[in-house]
Scaffold this active site. Sequence first.
Site, PDB file in Angstrom:
ATOM      1  N   ASP A  77       2.071   1.778   6.849  1.00  0.00           N
ATOM      2  CA  ASP A  77       2.240   0.337   7.044  1.00  0.00           C
ATOM      3  C   ASP A  77       2.871  -0.302   5.816  1.00  0.00           C
ATOM      4  OD1 ASP A  77       1.474  -0.090   9.559  1.00  0.00           O
ATOM      5  OD2 ASP A  77      -0.459  -1.081   9.082  1.00  0.00           O
ATOM      6  N   ASP A 134       0.820  -1.213   0.000  1.00  0.00           N
ATOM      7  CA  ASP A 134       0.000   0.000   0.000  1.00  0.00           C
ATOM      8  C   ASP A 134       0.847   1.254   0.000  1.00  0.00           C
ATOM      9  OD1 ASP A 134      -2.560  -0.540  -0.304  1.00  0.00           O
ATOM     10  OD2 ASP A 134      -3.081  -0.617   1.841  1.00  0.00           O
ATOM     11  N   ASP A 166       0.557   3.552   2.057  1.00  0.00           N
ATOM     12  CA  ASP A 166       0.499   4.185   3.379  1.00  0.00           C
ATOM     13  C   ASP A 166       1.711   3.779   4.234  1.00  0.00           C
ATOM     14  OD1 ASP A 166       0.065   1.610   4.019  1.00  0.00           O
ATOM     15  OD2 ASP A 166      -2.017   1.867   4.669  1.00  0.00           O
TER      16      ASP A 166
END
Length: 642
Positions: free
Chosen positions: A507, A503, A505
Site C-alpha cells: 500500500d 510504509d 508495504d
Amino acid sequence: MNKETQHYNENDIQVLEGLEAVRRRPGMYIGTTSSRGLHHLVWEIVDNAIDEALAGYCDDIEIIINEDNSVTIKDDGRGIPTGIHHKTGISTVETVYTILHAGGKFGGGGYKVSGGLHGVGASVVNALSSWVEVTVYQDEKVYFIRFENGGKSVEPLKVIDKCSKERTGTMVTFKPDPEIFKETTVFDYDILKTRVRELAFLNKGLRIILCDDRGIEKKKEEFLYNGGLKEYVHYLNRNYTPLHDEIYIEGIRDNITIEVALQYNDTYNNLTLSFVNNINTGDGGTHEEGVRSALTRIINNYAREYKFLKENDESLTGDDVREGLTIVVSCKHPDPQFEGQTKGRLGNGEVRKVASDIFGEGFERSLMENPDVAKKIMEKAIQAARARIAAKKARELSRTRGGLDLTNQWGKLADCSSKNPLERELFIVEGDSAMGSAKLGRNPQTQAILPIKGKILNVEKSRLDKILSNEEIRSIITALGTSIGDEFDINKLRYNKIILMTDADVDGSHIRTLLLTLLYRFFRPLIEEGHVYAAQPPLYKISHGKTTKYVLNDREKEEYINSLPEEVRSKVNINRQKGLGEMDAIDLRNTTMDIEQRILLKINIEDAILADEMFTILMGEEVAPRRKFIEENALSVRNLDI
Ligand code: 1YM
C-alpha cells in the site's frame, strides 16, 4: 590590360567590377566570413547540382574535401551550357561564374528551386576563391575553364578532351581565399555531413556522396533515401517508440509542391521541421500554418464522426493533436518570399490554402484507410486533452484556495510556524495513526504534516486526471503553493523539502508511486531542483540492555548483529517494525524525522520516471501487463529503491 584578361570586352569590365564588389563586402553576399560563410560556399555550388536533379537530369552528386582543403563538387546532369551566351559574348559557363546574379536566370527559363541563403550562386563563390576550375562533360567533349585571384578567367572555356556520349555533367573545384576567410579555410566534415543528410532526406532518390580525402583516415559516406521525408521522420523518431508507421502525403497545386511526413511517438513532445526549396524555415510560415490547421481540423472531424469525442466534449486543441507528433513539411515554390529578421519564415499567403488542402485531403484519406492507426492517434490526442483539462481544473483550485488559512480550511494540514521557507519541511504521511505519531514527534516550528489515506489508489482506480479531483491530492497541490501547469512558479513553493513518508508495504509503495507520478507530471521542477525526498523508516529495532539500534533492512540487521560480541548476540531483542503507524512518536522522531539522525533519500528524476511508468501500468486498463509487471517487480515495487 594584362595578358590574362585580354579576351574581355567592355561588358566584362562591369563583370569584374561586380566580383570586386563581392570581395569588398563579402558579408552582404554570404552573411559572414566565419566558418559558417566558408561552408556556405559549398552549398552555393551544390544548390546548382540539386536544381539539376530537381529538373530531372541528375541522380548523383559527389562532394569531396581535397587534401589541400579545396572542395570538388560533381554531378551527372546535363552540364552547364557551353555555347556562347548571346548577351555577354562569352561562354555561358564563364558567364554563370563571373556575372553577379546570373544563376538560373541565364538558363532555359527554369526557376531556381534550391538556392542558398542569398541565392547568388556560382559567381560569388568564384569571387571569394583563390582559384576555381570548372569542367563540363557534354556532347562527347570535355570543356575546361580556370579562374584565379577572385574570379579572373585564365583563358576562355576550351575543349581539353573527348568523352563518351553517355558521360555528361559538371565538376567544380574551388579553393576559398584565405584573404577573405581570415578565421579559417578548413572545412568541417561533420558540418557538411549534417546538411548533406538533410538534403538527401529532402530530395528522395537523390544520391549524395561525401568524401574527406585529407589526412590518413579518408572518409566516404553515401546518403540516399528513396523514402525521402518518410525516412526523415523515421530518423528523427529513432530514439522514441513510434505509435504507428510513418504517414506520407504529397501533392502539387498551382505550381506549388507540398510534401508532409508524420509519425506520433509515445512522448509528450512535438517536433516540427519545415522547409521551402530545401531551406529550413525555422520560424515556420504559411506552409506550416496550412498543415497545422488541417491536422487539427481533420483529427477533430474524425474524432466526432467515430465517437472518440462525445457530443458535449470540447474540441481538441492544436496542442492536443501535436502532443508526441514528429512532422516534417517541405514546400517547393517558384517564388518564395522569406520574411522576418532571419528570413526564416515563408510569407506567401496563397500557400496556406494549398498546403491545408493537399495535406488535409491526404491525411483524411490515410485515417480512413488505416482505422487502427487512426484509433491510436485519436487516443493520444484525447489523452493530451484530458491532461490539459485536469491541469486547468487543478490550477483553478489552487488559485481559489491558495490564499486561505490551510489549517482551518482543510483541518488536515498541520502546518509549521516558521516563516522561513528554507527551513520549512512538509511531511506527506500515509495513514491516520502515523499522522498521530508524526504530529507528536515533529518539530512544530519547521515540520508540517499532511496525512494521506492508503486507500486513495484503490478507491479511485482511474487515471491521474480523475485522481486530481481527490480531496487529499488537492490539498497537496494547495499546500505546496506553486500552482501547476503554465502558472507553475517555484518561487511560491512554501516548503524547501517535501518528504514522502510511506510504509514499507505494498500500500505504501502504491501511494508513493502515485505521489511521485503526481509530482513528476505537474511539479517536475520540484524534483529536478531536488526538493523531493523519501523518508526511510527502519524495518527493525534491535535492542540489548539499554542500547537501541534502528536498521533499514535485512542486510543492515545481519551486519549489525554480526558486529556485536558473541555474548551479546544471543541476548538481543529484534523487533520488526510493522508500519509507520505502529511506531510511537519518540521512535518516529528518532528514526525518521529528526534532522540530526534521520536518513532521507533525495528523489531524482529517474526515480520519478520509473514511478510514472509503474503508475501507468498499475492504473492501466489491460490486466495482463499489470499482472506481469506486479509479478516481476513485486520486490522492487515494495522497496522502490528510493
Ligand atoms: C557541381 C555544380 O552547376 N550543375 C549544373 C548547372 C547548370 C545546369 C546543369 C544547366 C541548367 C540549365 C540548362 C537550365 C546551370 N546552368 C546554368 C545556366 N553543378 C552544376 N547542371 N542546362 C544545364 O537552367 O536551363 C546555370 S546553373 F544558367 F547556364 F543555364
